[in-house]
Design a protein around this motif. Structure first.
Motif, PDB file in Angstrom:
ATOM      1  N   GLN A  53       7.937  41.441  13.361  1.00  0.00           N
ATOM      2  CA  GLN A  53       9.054  40.604  13.782  1.00  0.00           C
ATOM      3  C   GLN A  53       8.649  39.138  13.842  1.00  0.00           C
ATOM      4  O   GLN A  53       9.404  38.255  13.417  1.00  0.00           O
ATOM      5  CB  GLN A  53       9.554  41.080  15.152  1.00  0.00           C
ATOM      6  CG  GLN A  53      10.221  42.443  15.101  1.00  0.00           C
ATOM      7  CD  GLN A  53      10.510  42.995  16.480  1.00  0.00           C
ATOM      8  OE1 GLN A  53       9.799  42.705  17.446  1.00  0.00           O
ATOM      9  NE2 GLN A  53      11.545  43.798  16.592  1.00  0.00           N
ATOM     10  N   ARG A  98      10.098  36.224  11.425  1.00  0.00           N
ATOM     11  CA  ARG A  98      10.717  35.023  11.965  1.00  0.00           C
ATOM     12  C   ARG A  98      10.060  33.759  11.402  1.00  0.00           C
ATOM     13  O   ARG A  98      10.710  32.783  11.069  1.00  0.00           O
ATOM     14  CB  ARG A  98      10.621  35.037  13.493  1.00  0.00           C
ATOM     15  CG  ARG A  98      11.158  33.783  14.176  1.00  0.00           C
ATOM     16  CD  ARG A  98      12.598  33.481  13.781  1.00  0.00           C
ATOM     17  NE  ARG A  98      13.495  34.549  14.086  1.00  0.00           N
ATOM     18  CZ  ARG A  98      14.136  34.665  15.254  1.00  0.00           C
ATOM     19  NH1 ARG A  98      13.948  33.781  16.205  1.00  0.00           N
ATOM     20  NH2 ARG A  98      14.972  35.661  15.441  1.00  0.00           N
ATOM     21  N   SER A 110      25.259  33.846  21.089  1.00  0.00           N
ATOM     22  CA  SER A 110      24.992  34.879  20.092  1.00  0.00           C
ATOM     23  C   SER A 110      23.994  35.925  20.570  1.00  0.00           C
ATOM     24  O   SER A 110      23.780  36.927  19.889  1.00  0.00           O
ATOM     25  CB  SER A 110      24.463  34.226  18.802  1.00  0.00           C
ATOM     26  OG  SER A 110      25.384  33.286  18.305  1.00  0.00           O
ATOM     27  N   ARG A 115      23.571  32.792   9.907  1.00  0.00           N
ATOM     28  CA  ARG A 115      23.084  34.171   9.918  1.00  0.00           C
ATOM     29  C   ARG A 115      22.147  34.436   8.748  1.00  0.00           C
ATOM     30  O   ARG A 115      22.262  33.820   7.688  1.00  0.00           O
ATOM     31  CB  ARG A 115      24.267  35.155   9.855  1.00  0.00           C
ATOM     32  CG  ARG A 115      25.214  35.013  11.036  1.00  0.00           C
ATOM     33  CD  ARG A 115      26.398  35.971  10.940  1.00  0.00           C
ATOM     34  NE  ARG A 115      27.351  35.719  12.004  1.00  0.00           N
ATOM     35  CZ  ARG A 115      27.286  36.265  13.219  1.00  0.00           C
ATOM     36  NH1 ARG A 115      26.290  37.112  13.484  1.00  0.00           N
ATOM     37  NH2 ARG A 115      28.183  35.988  14.137  1.00  0.00           N
ATOM     38  N   ARG A 158      21.920  38.628  11.474  1.00  0.00           N
ATOM     39  CA  ARG A 158      21.489  38.085  12.759  1.00  0.00           C
ATOM     40  C   ARG A 158      21.677  36.580  12.800  1.00  0.00           C
ATOM     41  O   ARG A 158      21.443  35.893  11.807  1.00  0.00           O
ATOM     42  CB  ARG A 158      20.011  38.416  12.988  1.00  0.00           C
ATOM     43  CG  ARG A 158      19.703  39.899  13.079  1.00  0.00           C
ATOM     44  CD  ARG A 158      18.212  40.134  13.042  1.00  0.00           C
ATOM     45  NE  ARG A 158      17.630  39.632  11.788  1.00  0.00           N
ATOM     46  CZ  ARG A 158      16.378  39.854  11.419  1.00  0.00           C
ATOM     47  NH1 ARG A 158      15.559  40.517  12.219  1.00  0.00           N
ATOM     48  NH2 ARG A 158      15.918  39.390  10.266  1.00  0.00           N
ATOM     49  N   HIS A 212      22.937  36.123   3.572  1.00  0.00           N
ATOM     50  CA  HIS A 212      24.024  36.777   4.303  1.00  0.00           C
ATOM     51  C   HIS A 212      25.240  36.940   3.395  1.00  0.00           C
ATOM     52  O   HIS A 212      25.621  36.014   2.692  1.00  0.00           O
ATOM     53  CB  HIS A 212      24.404  35.930   5.513  1.00  0.00           C
ATOM     54  CG  HIS A 212      25.465  36.547   6.359  1.00  0.00           C
ATOM     55  ND1 HIS A 212      25.350  37.790   6.924  1.00  0.00           N
ATOM     56  CD2 HIS A 212      26.688  36.075   6.738  1.00  0.00           C
ATOM     57  CE1 HIS A 212      26.441  38.056   7.612  1.00  0.00           C
ATOM     58  NE2 HIS A 212      27.259  37.039   7.502  1.00  0.00           N
TER      59      HIS A 212
END
Length: 259
Positions: free
Chosen positions: A72, A76, A148, A211, A216, A255
């Motif tokens: 993760q 990121r 969000s 996103r 996300r 996205h």
């Protein structure tokens, strides 16, 4: 440079061991390779496993491999590399359309960090810089990003109902946690955040979510306007533009759904 924390260094040394070989190690192997006390290694491995940085290998009792948290963090990091580059391009296109200052920001804790910025060419404009950090609740991008978050995660970042007042940057800043939660609910419903002189007494902003390919919210894009150019008609124009800009940046990040 500040003092290095030995326990953090040792924990990172342990994680970096897993970059070599087959990526599976036991506590005794870690102890031997790093020359650390057995008790220290046991405590560090237990802590890393509790935080999902290490996970036990089911078919190999007493041995560990890297956990999902490392993936993760790496994801990121990769996202933000792409995000900063694409963010600058889209911010430039939006700024060219409206000739106002455009930012792209990400959330870190309870702050926002601006990772891309394109200035207005007008004499009267917002003065800021990429890399700047501000309290999220005082900015349009920050409120968009807070709105969000899942409710449970939001609860870990903000004081509870009736909690300690939030920091104010201007007399218009929201300082009540309860009032902020009400504002975030409205932002969540609209998909647009507005800030009127809450971080700067002479500037108002609008922001929309950005996103990634998984849907996300990874950033927010904003347009900042000096108060002398802020009115109902201008706000409506910029709200429509910021939504289009955020959707464009989202599409560049992969996205494919509605922004």
């Amino acid at each position: 440079m500040g003092r290095l924390v030995p326990a953090v260094n040792r924990a990172l040394d342990i994680l970096e061991l897993f970059l070599d070989g087959d990526g599976v190690l036991s506590a005794p192997e870690i102890t031997r390779r790093l020359g650390l006390p057995r008790t220290t290694v046991h405590e560090l491995v237990t802590t890393l496993a509790a935080r999902s940085y290490l996970v036990p290998v089911p078919e190999q009792p007493g041995r560990y491999r890297l956990g999902v948290r490392n993936y993760q963090l790496g994801s990121r990091y990769a996202e933000q590399l792409d995000l900063a580059a694409e963010g600058r391009r889209v911010a430039g296109e939006v700024a060219e359309t409206c000739d106002e200052t455009v930012h792209v920001a990400v959330l870190e804790g309870t702050d926002v960090i601006y990772i891309a910025k394109v200035d207005s060419t007008r004499a009267v404009r917002m003065v800021s810089a990429a890399g700047r950090r501000l309290p999220a609740h005082c900015t349009a991008v920050g409120k968009m990003l807070l709105a969000s978050l899942p409710e449970e995660e939001l609860g870990t970042r903000l004081p509870g109902p009736g909690g300690e007042p939030l920091r104010a940057m201007t007399e218009n800043s929201i300082t009540s946690p309860d009032e902020l939660r009400e504002a975030l609910a409205r932002i969540r419903a609209r998909g647009i955040a507005v800030e009127e002189r809450e971080s700067n007494p002479d500037v108002s902003c609008v922001a929309a979510p950005v996103r990634d390919s998984a849907g996300r919210v990874v950033a927010a894009l904003s347009i900042s306007v000096p108060t002398i150019r802020w009115n109902g008609r201008r706000r409506a124009e910029l709200e429509a533009l910021v939504v289009r800009g955020a959707a464009d940046l989202s599409a560049r990040l992969g996205h494919r759904g509605a922004a």
